[in-house]
Design a protein around this motif. Structure first.
Motif, short mmCIF file in Angstrom:
data_model
loop_
_atom_site.label_atom_id
_atom_site.label_comp_id
_atom_site.label_asym_id
_atom_site.label_seq_id
_atom_site.Cartn_x
_atom_site.Cartn_y
_atom_site.Cartn_z
N TRP A 198 -1.52 0.07 -7.40
CA TRP A 198 -0.95 0.68 -6.19
C TRP A 198 -1.39 2.13 -6.05
O TRP A 198 -1.58 2.62 -4.93
CB TRP A 198 0.57 0.60 -6.24
N PRO A 243 -3.03 5.32 -5.27
CA PRO A 243 -4.22 5.56 -4.43
C PRO A 243 -5.18 6.54 -5.08
O PRO A 243 -4.78 7.50 -5.76
CB PRO A 243 -3.62 6.15 -3.15
N ARG A 273 0.45 3.23 1.94
CA ARG A 273 1.03 2.42 0.88
C ARG A 273 2.53 2.62 0.73
O ARG A 273 3.15 2.02 -0.16
CB ARG A 273 0.33 2.73 -0.45
N HIS A 280 0.38 -8.44 3.08
CA HIS A 280 -0.19 -7.39 2.21
C HIS A 280 0.81 -6.27 1.99
O HIS A 280 1.02 -5.82 0.86
CB HIS A 280 -1.48 -6.85 2.86
N ASP A 281 1.44 -5.80 3.06
CA ASP A 281 2.39 -4.70 2.95
C ASP A 281 3.66 -5.11 2.18
O ASP A 281 4.22 -4.31 1.42
CB ASP A 281 2.77 -4.19 4.34
N ILE A 291 2.52 -4.98 -1.47
CA ILE A 291 2.13 -3.66 -1.97
C ILE A 291 3.25 -2.64 -1.81
O ILE A 291 3.65 -1.96 -2.76
CB ILE A 291 0.85 -3.17 -1.27
N VAL A 292 3.77 -2.52 -0.58
CA VAL A 292 4.75 -1.47 -0.28
C VAL A 292 6.11 -1.79 -0.91
O VAL A 292 6.68 -0.98 -1.65
CB VAL A 292 4.88 -1.28 1.24
#
Length: 425
Positions: A209, A211, A220, A234-235, A238-239
């Motif tokens: 995660w 960056p 993110r 995806h979010d 990841i988020v």
């Protein structure tokens, strides 16, 4: 250009997630149910736990004992739990084991001792309760506090409100599935290994995660709600994975602690705490009596406990099984960190004299730490707010293997579409 280190970590993250994904989903879903075990149990059986407060004084424990024995003539009472709340029923614990109330249903299941290791902060009594804070009986033969059914009695009328076997209800089954798939030591080992793998997945996920550029940090931390389903997936992975990772890490860590005995032993060594719990003190049997010596009444013990801690939330009395056993009284004071953070005292069952006592703050540090594993794991450590948080985090944890698998499949399809295009070019 992609970093080879991150590519390697991504590969490990992916294959560990695929290998343990189903187990993680199952554990998180069952864990979300256990977060509200008490609230759901009381909601499903309100008549069992609550009564209408009366203007008349509550009945004595001797009168409640007579009511329970009239309900179950062969019952052997092993303890009482009395709440300060006038709207709560009195819990009467019956001795388990063969021939006891409920027959074989009163026997503990194999692995009940393991469950009690998670509740290591709870005081125990009996020789089998010494090893590692296992609670009532090694292997859980149902010979201690909570070994058999519980009968709920109206403290004002003596009416029997219901009966429950703690080892036969829905939540116990869910907990056994959550902790070991009802597969004994093998299931417990599988869950412990899965929790360890989950810790590694969370750690590698945070590395992935992170960056490489500062401008990539904001995307993110926010979900693009107006995007297509692939971007939302995806979010969500990841988020939401970033926000939930810290809480999931704590849950997985406490899960590992409850699965492997060496964790508790290591904590005891690091905190210089005793590896074994001391034997409960014994009562002095009066000598020179032809008849069986008289024992102190449970009402006298309760009166003494109320005198010593008048503002307590509850009083638990565990009666001895042996002629040399002692009476254990556990008092839950207001503002206690968990329901097991009780002060305890042992009384001589004949004279009523205090033999020994220990407040929660006086317990060995290792014992207190291990006693926090389960309430932290289930979110009970801070009451309803942390239970809600644990419920949400557990549900999110169940989604990450799914969203991660979808991410992987989308990347495979994307690579599959690019390959013919490159060949054509």
């Amino acid at each position: 250009m992609k970093s080879p280190v991150k590519s390697f970590i991504r590969t490990i993250h992916l294959w560990l997630g695929l290998a343990s994904g189903l187990v993680i989903v199952f554990v998180c879903l069952t864990g979300s149910i256990l977060a509200f075990e008490t609230e759901l149990e009381h909601a499903w059986h309100p008549a069992r736990y609550t009564v209408a407060p009366a203007t008349t004084p509550a009945l004595s424990l001797a009168q409640l004992t007579a009511a329970v024995q009239a309900y179950k003539p062969k019952a052997k009472i092993s303890g009482f739990k009395v709440y300060a709340d006038p709207a709560r029923s009195v819990e009467v614990s019956l001795a388990g084991g063969p021939g006891g109330p409920g027959g074989k249903g009163g026997e503990g299941r194999k692995g009940e001792g393991e469950r009690n290791k998670a509740d290591a902060g709870r005081p125990a009594q009996g020789p089998a309760a010494v090893k590692g804070g296992e609670g009532p009986g090694k292997g859980g033969k149902g010979k201690g506090d909570g070994g058999g059914p519980r009968v709920y009695v109206n403290p004002y009328t003596g009416a029997i409100l219901g009966e429950m076997n703690p080892r036969g209800n829905f939540f116990h089954t869910v907990e056994q599935l959550h902790r070991g798939l009802v597969a004994g030591k093998i299931g417990k080992l599988v869950m412990g290994v899965s929790a360890s793998i989950f810790l590694f997945i969370l750690a590698t996920g945070l590395v992935l995660w992170w960056p490489t550029a500062r401008k990539a940090l904001t995307p993110r931390l926010k979900i693009k709600w107006g995007s297509g389903w692939k971007r939302l997936n995806h979010d969500f992975h990841i988020v939401l994975g970033f926000y939930a990772s810290l809480f999931l890490f704590v849950m997985a860590l406490t899960g590992v602690g409850m699965s492997f005995d060496w964790v508790g032993q290591s904590i005891n060594k690091l905190t210089h705490s005793p590896l074994k719990r001391p034997e409960p003190p014994v009562s002095v049997v009066p000598a020179g009596q032809a008849q069986r010596p008289a024992k102190i009444a449970a009402d006298a013990v309760l009166a003494l406990a109320r005198q010593q801690a008048p503002a307590a939330e509850s009083y638990s009395l565990q009666l001895p099984k042996e002629p040399t056993g002692s009476i254990r009284v556990a008092v839950l004071r207001p503002g206690a960190i968990t329901e097991n953070a009780t002060d305890e005292v042992y009384l001589d069952q004949y004279s009523g004299q205090v033999i020994s006592g220990q407040t929660y703050a006086q317990r060995p540090v290792g014992q207190r730490i291990r006693g926090l594993f389960k309430p932290v794991h289930t979110g009970a450590i801070g009451g309803l707010p942390t239970k809600v948080l644990a419920f949400i985090i557990a549900l999110l944890g169940a989604t990450f293997p799914v969203t991660g698998t979808i991410l992987w499949l989308n990347r495979i399809r994307k690579k599959g579409k690019k390959q013919p295009q490159l060949q054509a070019a």
